[in-house]
Write an enzyme that holds these catalytic residues in place. Sequence first.
Site: not given
Length: 308
Positions: A105, A132, A135, A227, A267, A295
């Site tokens: 990340r 991402h 996700q 988000d 998310c 996930r």
Amino acid sequence: MTTKTINHLLTLEELTPSALDDLLGLAAEVKRQPEAFQSALAGKKVALLFEKASTRTRMSFEVGVVELGGYPLFLSSSDLQIGRGEPLTDTIQVMSRYVDALMIRTYAHETVETLASAGSIPIINGLTDSHHPCQVLADLLTVEEVFGTRTAKTLTYIGDGNNMAHSLMIGGALSGMHIRIASPEAYTVETDIFERANELAATTGGSVTLWQDPVAAAEGADVIYTDVFASMGQEAEAAERLTQFATFQVDATLMQQAKSDAIFLHCLPAHRGEEVTADVIDGPQSVVFDQAENRLHAQKALMLTLLT
Ligand code: CP
Ligand code: NVA
């Protein structure tokens, strides 16, 4: 040819529609029968390197590697020599001698591209400023579970044209979905990613469209997604963004524009009272915790695909 070898997961564009189908099918199987996969990564070491905070990504990868019989190494950039300036290209060559894959990340998307080209192990993007993908694997698995299919479903993303919006465009396009992105004009998605997603959608019967009116974009949608308005690294812009995104909050009135059986996805982490009201995210249409659980299953399938 409908399949190709997947060496890395940086953006989801590594996948063909059928490779994505296979991966999500495997995720569903892993979820149904986790015990059948408990030795699948025996002897494999997976490094998990974080330059930004994380709850779900860190935990789901760490637990996922353990549940597959492998060994996870949690690493924070502040503890490694990269935090003191050691070149990334040296770091990944060393890591390639010790571990079987690296999940990272980080900030700039170029970082994961550099790692993928300089190293000799699979690189998994656990979030960059631009994408991402992990996700969205979980998001697509969730859509499929709820509706029995992803194809032709309409997902409306309301908010910042950020990493989530970009990955949803690509994953949705690969799925033959209709992805609508509604953002203030100054905060829309990156043009080149939009164009690539559009080209992909043309091959699957899906579509990707950009909107500025969240109410119009939500009409008839199967999925409403949002988000945070300020992503990690944008903390200094948070107050300004709250003003700019004031009319982009997902509330009960906006949810009513969508189909009556529409679901709400986020998310996480979420800011109740900013991008979404508490009655929506904590209400009956919200499946955000199933989404968060997914996930784990989706990433186990991803690691099985890359490492076995
Ligand atoms: N959704 C997500 O990636 O959560 P974390 O930031 O907690 O990993
Ligand atoms: N757009 C958010 C996603 C967090 C999972 C961020 O980058 O901070």
